[in-house]
Design a protein around this motif. Sequence first.
Motif, short mmCIF file in Angstrom:
data_model
loop_
_atom_site.label_atom_id
_atom_site.label_comp_id
_atom_site.label_asym_id
_atom_site.label_seq_id
_atom_site.Cartn_x
_atom_site.Cartn_y
_atom_site.Cartn_z
N TYR A 141 14.21 -2.07 21.67
CA TYR A 141 15.19 -1.36 20.83
C TYR A 141 16.52 -1.24 21.57
CZ TYR A 141 17.63 2.38 18.38
OH TYR A 141 18.58 3.12 17.71
N GLU B 9 18.46 -4.40 21.55
CA GLU B 9 19.05 -4.70 20.24
C GLU B 9 20.32 -3.89 19.99
OE1 GLU B 9 16.08 -3.94 17.33
OE2 GLU B 9 14.77 -5.57 17.98
N GLN B 10 20.35 -2.66 20.51
CA GLN B 10 21.43 -1.74 20.18
C GLN B 10 22.60 -1.78 21.17
OE1 GLN B 10 21.37 0.09 17.30
NE2 GLN B 10 19.50 -1.08 16.91
N GLY C 255 9.38 1.95 19.82
CA GLY C 255 10.69 1.37 19.52
C GLY C 255 11.00 1.36 18.04
N HIS C 256 9.99 1.12 17.20
CA HIS C 256 10.20 1.11 15.75
C HIS C 256 10.65 2.48 15.25
CE1 HIS C 256 8.64 -2.94 15.25
NE2 HIS C 256 7.59 -2.61 15.99
N LEU D 277 12.36 4.65 16.82
CA LEU D 277 13.75 4.91 17.19
C LEU D 277 14.74 4.42 16.13
CD1 LEU D 277 13.74 4.08 21.02
CD2 LEU D 277 14.00 6.33 19.96
N LYS D 278 14.32 3.48 15.30
CA LYS D 278 15.20 2.97 14.25
C LYS D 278 15.46 4.01 13.16
CE LYS D 278 13.81 -1.83 15.02
NZ LYS D 278 13.17 -3.05 14.46
N SER E 52 16.44 8.73 16.22
CA SER E 52 16.95 8.55 17.58
C SER E 52 18.25 9.33 17.77
CB SER E 52 17.19 7.07 17.88
OG SER E 52 18.15 6.53 16.97
N GLN F 83 10.19 0.97 24.63
CA GLN F 83 11.50 1.29 24.05
C GLN F 83 12.56 0.24 24.38
OE1 GLN F 83 11.12 4.90 26.32
NE2 GLN F 83 11.72 6.13 24.56
N ASP G 208 22.18 6.63 20.47
CA ASP G 208 23.24 5.62 20.35
C ASP G 208 24.51 6.07 21.06
OD1 ASP G 208 21.52 4.05 18.95
OD2 ASP G 208 22.37 4.44 16.98
N GLN H 271 12.08 10.65 24.29
CA GLN H 271 11.63 10.46 22.91
C GLN H 271 10.40 11.33 22.66
OE1 GLN H 271 11.02 6.39 21.85
NE2 GLN H 271 10.35 6.85 19.77
#
Length: 400
Positions: free
Chosen positions: A120, A123-124, A90-91, A93-94, A97, A117, A101, A41
């Motif tokens: 995130y 969550e994904q 992490g925020h 990355l929303k 990113s 990270q 994914d 990142q």
Amino acid sequence: MHLTQVAPYVSYPPRLGGDHRTHGLVKEFPQFGDTVERFCQGGSPAMYKSLDFRRQVTISKRYTEFRHLHPFHEILKAPMLVGYPNLFQGHVLKIASDGLDDMLERADVVLAREPWQTPYVLEQIDQDTPVILSSHNVEAERFGDIRQPLFENWVESRVEQMEKRSVEGSDAIVCTSERDAEIYRDRYDPGGPIFIAPNGTYKESLRDHRPDSKQAKRVRSDYDIPQKATVCLFMGSNYKPNIEAAKSIIELSRGFGGEQVQFIIMGSVGKALTSADTPENLTITGYVEDGFEAHFDASDIALNPMQSGGGTNIKLIDYFARSLPVISTPFGIRGLNIDREAVAVAELSKFPTAIEELRTARDRRKSIGRKGREVAAENYTWEESSRFLRKSIIEAVGPF
């Protein structure tokens, strides 16, 4: 096995301790036919300085680093320059990113570095894909030890929340020492097993000390250090606990008059030090690439005066690998299983006495250096830690 590794910034070639752990833990996986993809990142200062803007780097067959370079990543890293964690990673990355994914979709297992990270990723990720938290430090402990001038309570609380979510939500954790594992068990409720993969050095770095080499003599000559002087080395990156340690070296050097004992501070930690009032027997090199190995050979004693920080000290193992005798504080060897014949342990206030004792005892220096290298070779190599981690992952969440 297809492993996706998530890292906070470009990690290859490794320059800092965290880079070495990021790379070192997975370097052996491709040897077994596994695929390793690393999502980074944002870039690193060294990458931008070298004008290396490659978005994809092939490290070896089946091992690739993908670099997502985006202004948002770099802007939100700014607080890290003054010692704050990247709490917003992490925020970001929303909204930025690209490619991550897809990499998570391809993964049999995900290895996410640190808690910034990991929430995130949790969550994904598909619930059937295991996530391993790759711990470099107990972050709540690390940032609890480092005083911040602004928002201290909020920062500590937020670090605690993110680490708790990462530790308890991951399917397993890999950390640097049993000490860190015990802190996780006491502080949180880990969601799975904890693997201990120690920090290490590369097998290719294990070698004899070469004080009489031409390169070592050239280093001394370049810094106007007398060939017969005893040289004490400290190295570190620009990181608050290292800065604290480097400042203690400066004060330590003031207590040694004349030319008999010289000190070298090597690494990017030098950026944080003021050279205007540097004692004549102290050299601050800054980051060293050319002649890096020769600086170990030009030194007689390595110093590890750490008083704070998390995880375990990679620099200590690097000293051991080059057969350099080490004087360390008790804190500096925390979390490591080291025979006291392999290191001279002293409180910081006793470093002058320890230096005097070692500098006049050539045979003891050689003995400590030799024992330290043996310890590194037997217990602390990245190759061994990587193979152990692979085996542990397969046993815990495999087969793949």
